[in-house]
Design a protein around this motif. Structure first.
Motif, mmCIF file in Angstrom:
data_model
loop_
_atom_site.group_PDB
_atom_site.id
_atom_site.type_symbol
_atom_site.label_atom_id
_atom_site.label_comp_id
_atom_site.label_asym_id
_atom_site.label_seq_id
_atom_site.Cartn_x
_atom_site.Cartn_y
_atom_site.Cartn_z
ATOM 1 N N PRO A 152 0.819 -1.214 0.000
ATOM 2 C CA PRO A 152 0.000 0.000 0.000
ATOM 3 C C PRO A 152 0.859 1.273 0.000
ATOM 4 O O PRO A 152 1.932 1.280 0.590
ATOM 5 N N ILE A 153 0.331 2.339 -0.681
ATOM 6 C CA ILE A 153 1.080 3.601 -0.610
ATOM 7 C C ILE A 153 0.266 4.705 0.047
ATOM 8 O O ILE A 153 0.820 5.708 0.440
ATOM 9 N N GLY A 154 -0.997 4.528 0.179
ATOM 10 C CA GLY A 154 -1.788 5.573 0.822
ATOM 11 C C GLY A 154 -3.074 4.967 1.303
ATOM 12 O O GLY A 154 -3.498 3.920 0.798
ATOM 13 N N GLN A 155 -3.701 5.593 2.304
ATOM 14 C CA GLN A 155 -4.917 5.017 2.883
ATOM 15 C C GLN A 155 -5.948 6.108 3.105
ATOM 16 O O GLN A 155 -5.607 7.202 3.565
ATOM 17 N N ASN A 156 -7.187 5.815 2.770
ATOM 18 C CA ASN A 156 -8.280 6.748 3.034
ATOM 19 C C ASN A 156 -9.403 5.895 3.630
ATOM 20 O O ASN A 156 -10.100 5.204 2.908
ATOM 21 N N GLY A 157 -9.533 5.903 4.963
ATOM 22 C CA GLY A 157 -10.485 5.008 5.630
ATOM 23 C C GLY A 157 -10.093 3.575 5.359
ATOM 24 O O GLY A 157 -8.962 3.168 5.604
ATOM 25 N N ARG A 158 -10.998 2.819 4.775
ATOM 26 C CA ARG A 158 -10.716 1.408 4.482
ATOM 27 C C ARG A 158 -10.108 1.206 3.091
ATOM 28 O O ARG A 158 -9.813 0.095 2.695
ATOM 29 N N ARG A 159 -10.015 2.297 2.335
ATOM 30 C CA ARG A 159 -9.528 2.172 0.951
ATOM 31 C C ARG A 159 -8.019 2.433 0.876
ATOM 32 O O ARG A 159 -7.522 3.380 1.466
ATOM 33 N N TYR A 160 -7.307 1.588 0.154
ATOM 34 C CA TYR A 160 -5.860 1.758 -0.016
ATOM 35 C C TYR A 160 -5.516 2.003 -1.475
ATOM 36 O O TYR A 160 -6.083 1.365 -2.368
ATOM 37 N N GLN A 161 -4.558 2.905 -1.680
ATOM 38 C CA GLN A 161 -3.911 2.981 -2.998
ATOM 39 C C GLN A 161 -2.792 1.951 -2.973
ATOM 40 O O GLN A 161 -2.182 1.740 -1.913
ATOM 41 N N VAL A 162 -2.524 1.375 -4.099
ATOM 42 C CA VAL A 162 -1.598 0.239 -4.081
ATOM 43 C C VAL A 162 -0.443 0.466 -5.059
ATOM 44 O O VAL A 162 -0.661 0.820 -6.224
ATOM 45 N N ARG A 163 0.776 0.275 -4.564
ATOM 46 C CA ARG A 163 1.940 0.363 -5.455
ATOM 47 C C ARG A 163 2.068 -0.942 -6.236
ATOM 48 O O ARG A 163 2.293 -0.964 -7.417
ATOM 49 N N GLN A 164 1.861 -2.029 -5.495
ATOM 50 C CA GLN A 164 2.065 -3.325 -6.157
ATOM 51 C C GLN A 164 1.205 -4.438 -5.563
ATOM 52 O O GLN A 164 0.952 -4.445 -4.347
ATOM 53 N N PHE A 165 0.771 -5.331 -6.416
ATOM 54 C CA PHE A 165 0.098 -6.556 -5.981
ATOM 55 C C PHE A 165 1.075 -7.704 -6.230
ATOM 56 O O PHE A 165 1.546 -7.876 -7.363
ATOM 57 N N VAL A 166 1.368 -8.479 -5.201
ATOM 58 C CA VAL A 166 2.370 -9.549 -5.347
ATOM 59 C C VAL A 166 1.719 -10.885 -4.997
ATOM 60 O O VAL A 166 1.165 -11.040 -3.905
ATOM 61 N N GLU A 167 1.797 -11.853 -5.896
ATOM 62 C CA GLU A 167 1.204 -13.164 -5.615
ATOM 63 C C GLU A 167 2.174 -14.040 -4.814
ATOM 64 O O GLU A 167 3.308 -14.247 -5.225
ATOM 65 N N LYS A 168 1.697 -14.518 -3.681
ATOM 66 C CA LYS A 168 2.432 -15.449 -2.819
ATOM 67 C C LYS A 168 3.924 -15.105 -2.663
ATOM 68 O O LYS A 168 4.807 -15.851 -3.127
ATOM 69 N N PRO A 169 4.220 -13.971 -2.017
ATOM 70 C CA PRO A 169 5.630 -13.603 -1.797
ATOM 71 C C PRO A 169 6.319 -14.643 -0.925
ATOM 72 O O PRO A 169 5.677 -15.253 -0.061
ATOM 73 N N LYS A 170 7.600 -14.824 -1.147
ATOM 74 C CA LYS A 170 8.360 -15.790 -0.331
ATOM 75 C C LYS A 170 8.349 -15.326 1.117
ATOM 76 O O LYS A 170 8.309 -14.118 1.384
ATOM 77 N N GLN A 171 8.410 -16.292 2.036
ATOM 78 C CA GLN A 171 8.351 -15.958 3.459
ATOM 79 C C GLN A 171 9.410 -14.891 3.803
ATOM 80 O O GLN A 171 10.548 -14.974 3.339
ATOM 81 N N GLY A 172 8.947 -13.888 4.560
ATOM 82 C CA GLY A 172 9.878 -12.835 4.974
ATOM 83 C C GLY A 172 10.026 -11.693 3.971
ATOM 84 O O GLY A 172 10.736 -10.732 4.238
ATOM 85 N N THR A 173 9.379 -11.796 2.801
ATOM 86 C CA THR A 173 9.554 -10.731 1.798
ATOM 87 C C THR A 173 8.259 -9.954 1.519
ATOM 88 O O THR A 173 8.238 -9.089 0.647
ATOM 89 N N ALA A 174 7.178 -10.265 2.236
ATOM 90 C CA ALA A 174 5.888 -9.627 1.938
ATOM 91 C C ALA A 174 5.944 -8.123 2.227
ATOM 92 O O ALA A 174 6.459 -7.718 3.265
ATOM 93 N N PRO A 175 5.411 -7.293 1.312
ATOM 94 C CA PRO A 175 5.450 -5.843 1.523
ATOM 95 C C PRO A 175 4.464 -5.343 2.587
ATOM 96 O O PRO A 175 4.557 -4.202 3.024
ATOM 97 N N SER A 176 3.503 -6.171 2.991
ATOM 98 C CA SER A 176 2.573 -5.797 4.077
ATOM 99 C C SER A 176 1.898 -7.076 4.573
ATOM 100 O O SER A 176 2.232 -8.174 4.127
ATOM 101 N N ASN A 177 0.938 -6.902 5.498
ATOM 102 C CA ASN A 177 0.154 -8.047 5.979
ATOM 103 C C ASN A 177 -1.245 -8.048 5.365
ATOM 104 O O ASN A 177 -2.111 -8.774 5.835
ATOM 105 N N LEU A 178 -1.466 -7.197 4.364
ATOM 106 C CA LEU A 178 -2.814 -7.090 3.789
ATOM 107 C C LEU A 178 -2.944 -8.075 2.628
ATOM 108 O O LEU A 178 -2.270 -7.938 1.600
ATOM 109 N N ALA A 179 -3.812 -9.069 2.841
ATOM 110 C CA ALA A 179 -3.912 -10.180 1.888
ATOM 111 C C ALA A 179 -5.203 -10.129 1.078
ATOM 112 O O ALA A 179 -6.273 -9.786 1.609
ATOM 113 N N ILE A 180 -5.093 -10.500 -0.184
ATOM 114 C CA ILE A 180 -6.264 -10.581 -1.077
ATOM 115 C C ILE A 180 -7.132 -11.756 -0.627
ATOM 116 O O ILE A 180 -6.644 -12.865 -0.435
#
Ligand code: G1P
Length: 293
Positions: free
Chosen positions: A175-203
């Protein structure tokens, strides 16, 4: 203003996590108490205002079509026995919505399954609901996303927070910005390797997408797990138009793996009018006897 009237439910997966139960039965037909998991998903779509649903099926998925079809013999039998309450439940499944089917001929992944439904969707925004996630919420999860879409006309992906240790199982947003529950997103990453996830927000298996996604699905290369990934195409869409993430309200149940499935069954049984007291008593007895297994 465009709104969302069509939904895709991918149901072509092999269900290997539940073998041998899913050898001859689609995993989408495994019941939580007395309803197959896919019916919870179809009901959420309809309660969210969806009018037409296309289920992407594959080999061995006929039972899904039969479930949402009329069952004349069964209905006749229940009528003769005057079991009207059951009759209503059986008819309810077949009266739910306009349900269409298409087959994914090869199991090439979620992105490919969605792409298979492109002709049905045409040039409209549409929803995708995954059957491994059941969401219980005051306002249906998909409805929340559709209302977001109606405000922004931008694709929006449902997310929720997961523990760090589980991020590798999901699509994760940066995420790069937040407005209430809505996030702007820099990147969507499918199944990042353990320890490399850019956040804890999961699809979490709920999407509203603009039809331009099909351009990217058409040429999408194989991604994580050797499959054509929807998340990768969403990331490419995000590079040409805004794609938001929305941290939806509600409790999500993971019915795509055994432990989650068991927990969901127990919790739904405890919320079931006819069952809750007996189930509670059974659990108390089990605990009293220190669970002899
Ligand atoms: C799929 C999606 C993933 C998402 C998950 C939610 O993965 O590819 O981005 O987080 O559903 O359940 P699957 O569980 O099918 O591997």
């Amino acid at each position: 203003m465009k709104t969302v009237k069509k939904a895709i439910i991918p149901a072509a997966g092999l269900g290997t996590r539940f073998l041998p139960a899913t050898k001859a039965m689609p995993k989408e037909m495994l019941p939580i108490v007395d309803k197959p998991t896919i019916q919870y998903i179809v009901e959420e779509a309809i309660e969210s205002g969806i009018e037409d649903i296309i289920i992407v099926t594959g080999k061995g998925k006929r039972a899904i079509e039969d479930h949402f079809d009329h069952a004349f013999e069964l209905e006749q039998n229940l009528m003769e026995k005057q079991k009207f309450e059951l009759l209503e439940k059986v008819k309810h499944a077949s009266d739910l919505a306009n349900i269409h089917y298409i087959r994914q001929k090869e199991p090439k992944g979620l992105g490919h399954a969605v792409w298979c439904a492109r002709k049905f969707i045409g040039d409209e925004p549409f929803a995708v609901l995954l059957g491994d996630d059941i969401v219980q919420a005051e306002k249906p999860c998909l409805r929340q996303l559709i209302e977001e879409y109606e405000q922004t006309q931008a694709s929006v992906i449902g997310v929720q927070t997961v523990p760090e240790s589980e991020t590798h199982r999901y699509g994760i947003i940066d995420p790069i910005g937040q407005n209430g529950r809505r996030y702007q997103v820099r990147q969507f990453v499918e199944k990042p390797k353990q320890g490399t996830a850019p956040s804890n927000l999961a699809i979490m298996g709920r999407y509203v997408l603009n039809p331009e996604i099909f351009m990217f699905l058409e040429e999408q290369q194989i991604g994580a797990g050797g499959e054509i990934q929807l998340t990768d195409a969403i990331q490419r869409l995000n590079e040409i138009q805004r794609v938001f993430a929305y941290d939806f309200e509600g409790k999500r149940y993971d019915v795509g793996e055994k432990l989650g499935f068991i927990k969901t069954t127990v919790e739904f049984a405890l919320n079931h009018e006819d069952l809750k007291e007996d189930v509670m008593k059974f659990m108390e007895d089990l605990l009293k006897n220190k669970i002899e297994v």
